[in-house]
Design a protein around this motif. Structure first.
Motif, PDB file in Angstrom:
ATOM      1  N   HIS A  53       0.838  -1.193   0.000  1.00  0.00           N
ATOM      2  CA  HIS A  53       0.000   0.000   0.000  1.00  0.00           C
ATOM      3  C   HIS A  53       0.880   1.254   0.000  1.00  0.00           C
ATOM      4  O   HIS A  53       2.041   1.204   0.411  1.00  0.00           O
ATOM      5  N   THR A  57      -0.176   6.421   4.447  1.00  0.00           N
ATOM      6  CA  THR A  57      -1.537   6.786   4.052  1.00  0.00           C
ATOM      7  C   THR A  57      -2.543   5.966   4.851  1.00  0.00           C
ATOM      8  O   THR A  57      -2.214   4.908   5.403  1.00  0.00           O
ATOM      9  N   PRO A  59      -5.036   4.054   3.788  1.00  0.00           N
ATOM     10  CA  PRO A  59      -5.182   2.662   3.327  1.00  0.00           C
ATOM     11  C   PRO A  59      -4.088   1.741   3.861  1.00  0.00           C
ATOM     12  O   PRO A  59      -4.355   0.583   4.192  1.00  0.00           O
ATOM     13  N   ASP A 114      -1.800  13.471  -5.304  1.00  0.00           N
ATOM     14  CA  ASP A 114      -2.145  12.048  -5.308  1.00  0.00           C
ATOM     15  C   ASP A 114      -0.989  11.286  -4.672  1.00  0.00           C
ATOM     16  O   ASP A 114       0.115  11.236  -5.226  1.00  0.00           O
ATOM     17  N   GLY A 116      -1.146   8.000  -3.910  1.00  0.00           N
ATOM     18  CA  GLY A 116      -1.314   6.565  -4.104  1.00  0.00           C
ATOM     19  C   GLY A 116      -1.025   6.046  -5.489  1.00  0.00           C
ATOM     20  O   GLY A 116      -0.681   4.877  -5.673  1.00  0.00           O
ATOM     21  N   PHE A 123      -4.890   2.669  -6.023  1.00  0.00           N
ATOM     22  CA  PHE A 123      -4.791   3.696  -4.988  1.00  0.00           C
ATOM     23  C   PHE A 123      -4.782   5.117  -5.540  1.00  0.00           C
ATOM     24  O   PHE A 123      -4.510   6.067  -4.797  1.00  0.00           O
ATOM     25  N   THR A 126      -5.549   8.719  -3.588  1.00  0.00           N
ATOM     26  CA  THR A 126      -5.295   8.679  -2.145  1.00  0.00           C
ATOM     27  C   THR A 126      -4.636   9.982  -1.698  1.00  0.00           C
ATOM     28  O   THR A 126      -3.642  10.414  -2.285  1.00  0.00           O
TER      29      THR A 126
END
Length: 289
Positions: A53, A57, A59, A114, A116, A123, A126
């Protein structure tokens, strides 16, 4: 009747004042969480589950929680307008679609990035989270290893946020001496992990300075070939210092590190390392929210 109403009003006022005092007194936060059982040893998800991941973050942290991490580590910096955000590097270039130093960008500018898409298409979109958002989504029974990037200003701001969020029992600030002084000036009983880089490679000195500054945690670096840490580990244990270790490269290192006396081991691949930890009698941690 009037006397009874007056007494009720006085009681309500006293209760309100007491609750306000508890909320403003960081020391009481620990007492309020006295019933929370914290892990004694285990794995620390380095920047969340950064192998699968996007690092630092939400996630990545959700996955670490799902996999049963006993501790979660993340990095904190101040934006130009003094908002605490999560980012490891001095710049946003490596992990986002943006450019520039974190300290030169406003929160509004950072929020548009961004964080991700460079990891995987799943992702895309994110966002870089704030420290406040990160604390809000965490379980109450997992250690939070808050690695500060900066000096007094970030120490003060991070300590205040921990106290305000009611996380004094579980969140500790991994930082250098300047940031630690700033944090303690703001919240005297904030938990500190000594992360002073001036002497971290000198393990005996690092241990002595950690004990001297009354830090609750230390984060040892990988041992050099032939380095004997038995005496240092015993000294840290006698002084009630929790020992973190940065970091295990392969799961077969875990048994030796735990046997040596390490309490929490930072890992990048929590899923793989968790299987080996379970074999050693350290099962996935059950989060409590």
């Amino acid at each position: 009747m009037a006397t009874m109403i007056s007494r009720k009003l006085k009681t309500a006022v006293r209760v309100t004042l007491l609750l306000c005092w508890i909320g403003l007194n960081p020391g009481m936060t620990v007492a309020q969480e006295a019933g929370v059982v914290m892990p004694q040893r285990g794995l620390c998800a380095h920047r969340g589950c950064m192998d699968t991941h996007p690092e630092n973050t939400l996630p990545a942290f959700r996955e670490a929680i799902r996999l049963g991490a006993q501790m979660i580590e993340f990095d904190i910096q101040l934006t130009r307008d003094s908002i605490l955000v999560l980012m490891h590097d001095e710049t946003v270039d490596r992990t986002t679609n943006g450019h520039g130093r974190v300290g030169d960008l406003t929160f509004a500018e950072i929020r548009k990035l961004d964080a991700g898409g460079k990891k995987a298409r799943d992702f895309v979109g994110t966002a870089i989270p704030t420290f406040e958002e990160t604390l809000a989504m965490m379980p109450r029974n997992v250690w939070l290893n808050c690695h500060l990037k900066g000096d007094e200003a970030v120490g003060r701001a991070a300590a205040a946020m921990v106290a305000r969020s009611g996380r004094m029992h579980q969140a500790f600030l991994t930082c250098g001496e300047k940031a630690a002084r700033g944090a303690r000036a703001e919240v005297p009983n904030i938990l500190i992990c000594n992360g002073e880089n001036r002497y971290r490679t000198n393990t005996p000195l690092y241990a002595d300075e950690t004990i001297r500054m009354n830090a609750r945690f230390i984060q040892l670096l990988r041992a050099t070939p032939g380095e004997d840490r038995k005496e240092v580990m015993e000294k840290l244990r006698q002084n009630n210092v929790t020992i973190n270790y940065y970091y295990a490269k392969s799961a077969d290192e875990l048994a030796g590190l735990f046997a040596e006396g390490v309490d929490f081991i930072l890992v990048n691949n929590l899923a793989e390392f968790g299987v080996e930890a379970a074999k050693l009698g350290i099962p996935a941690w059950q989060p409590k929210f």
